[in-house]
Design an enzyme around this catalytic site. Sequence first.
Site, mmCIF file in Angstrom:
data_model
loop_
_atom_site.group_PDB
_atom_site.id
_atom_site.type_symbol
_atom_site.label_atom_id
_atom_site.label_comp_id
_atom_site.label_asym_id
_atom_site.label_seq_id
_atom_site.Cartn_x
_atom_site.Cartn_y
_atom_site.Cartn_z
ATOM 1 N N ASP A 93 0.855 -1.187 0.000
ATOM 2 C CA ASP A 93 0.000 0.000 0.000
ATOM 3 C C ASP A 93 0.889 1.234 0.000
ATOM 4 O OD1 ASP A 93 -0.123 0.967 3.164
ATOM 5 O OD2 ASP A 93 0.006 -1.208 2.969
ATOM 6 N N GLU B 85 -7.975 4.811 12.087
ATOM 7 C CA GLU B 85 -6.853 4.658 13.005
ATOM 8 C C GLU B 85 -6.924 5.557 14.229
ATOM 9 O OE1 GLU B 85 -2.940 4.511 11.229
ATOM 10 O OE2 GLU B 85 -3.826 4.362 9.225
#
Length: 272
Positions: free
Chosen positions: A71, A163
């Site tokens: 990623d 997150e």
Amino acid sequence: MQLRITSRKKLTSLLCALGLISIVAIYPRQTVNFFYSTAVQITDYIHFYGYRPVKSFAIRIPASYTIHGIDVSRWQERIDWQRVAKMRDNGIRLQFAFIKATEGEKLVDPYFSRNWQLSRENGLLRGAYHYFSPSVSASVQARLFLQTVDFSQGDFPAVLDVEERGKLSAKELRKRVSQWLKMVEKSTGKKPIIYSGAVFYHTNLAGYFNEYPWWVAHYYQRRPDNDGMAWRFWQHSDRGQVDGINGPVDFNVFNGTVEELQAFVDGIKETP
């Protein structure tokens, strides 16, 4: 007789201890280095059991998975996707890439458009993700993402990166996450993937959103600590090296076979 045996054992132990003390006194630096090296090797064995070192990628990679990917975002800057796609080592090649598209209210990754186009042109399966900001309306964030990403057949479902929760309670965070997921699913026709770290997941998201596919970040473990999560993707390292990319990059595996990956991309539900 038993007393003599016990005395001998004590004497042997004492002599060994004195010998060790003598070695430490004579070679202090070498002794410290030896024990430190041994401790590191034991720790590595525990953490990386089931991994295999792959020299070109500069990391250990979980051995029981066959589908690997990365990623990326602006932190990797300008990527040579042709070199990325051609890289091979020890039977491992990169087959997919998740690419950062947007964040919060109005941030669009400056490299997204280029990465989105060239990753596909060079044969990688691609997915786009949005970094969720707890301080911004979920609907505003969803609209930004949908306006930025032009999905095509064969792409992964949208990804929501969760997150942090800021000043929100876990319950309020989940409410906003749910709003984003439902809005994007309605627009794209596919259930989005949810990305989160293992610790954050346990604290804020565990037991919720089980109908969605999960992508979990948990480094240096034999398997991610999933707490019952049926994860699809596992981000196992943030220190990989890839031809065509400057600096470290995150590495991931897909939890399944090539056929299962294709079915996932096509949106085909597995039969029990």
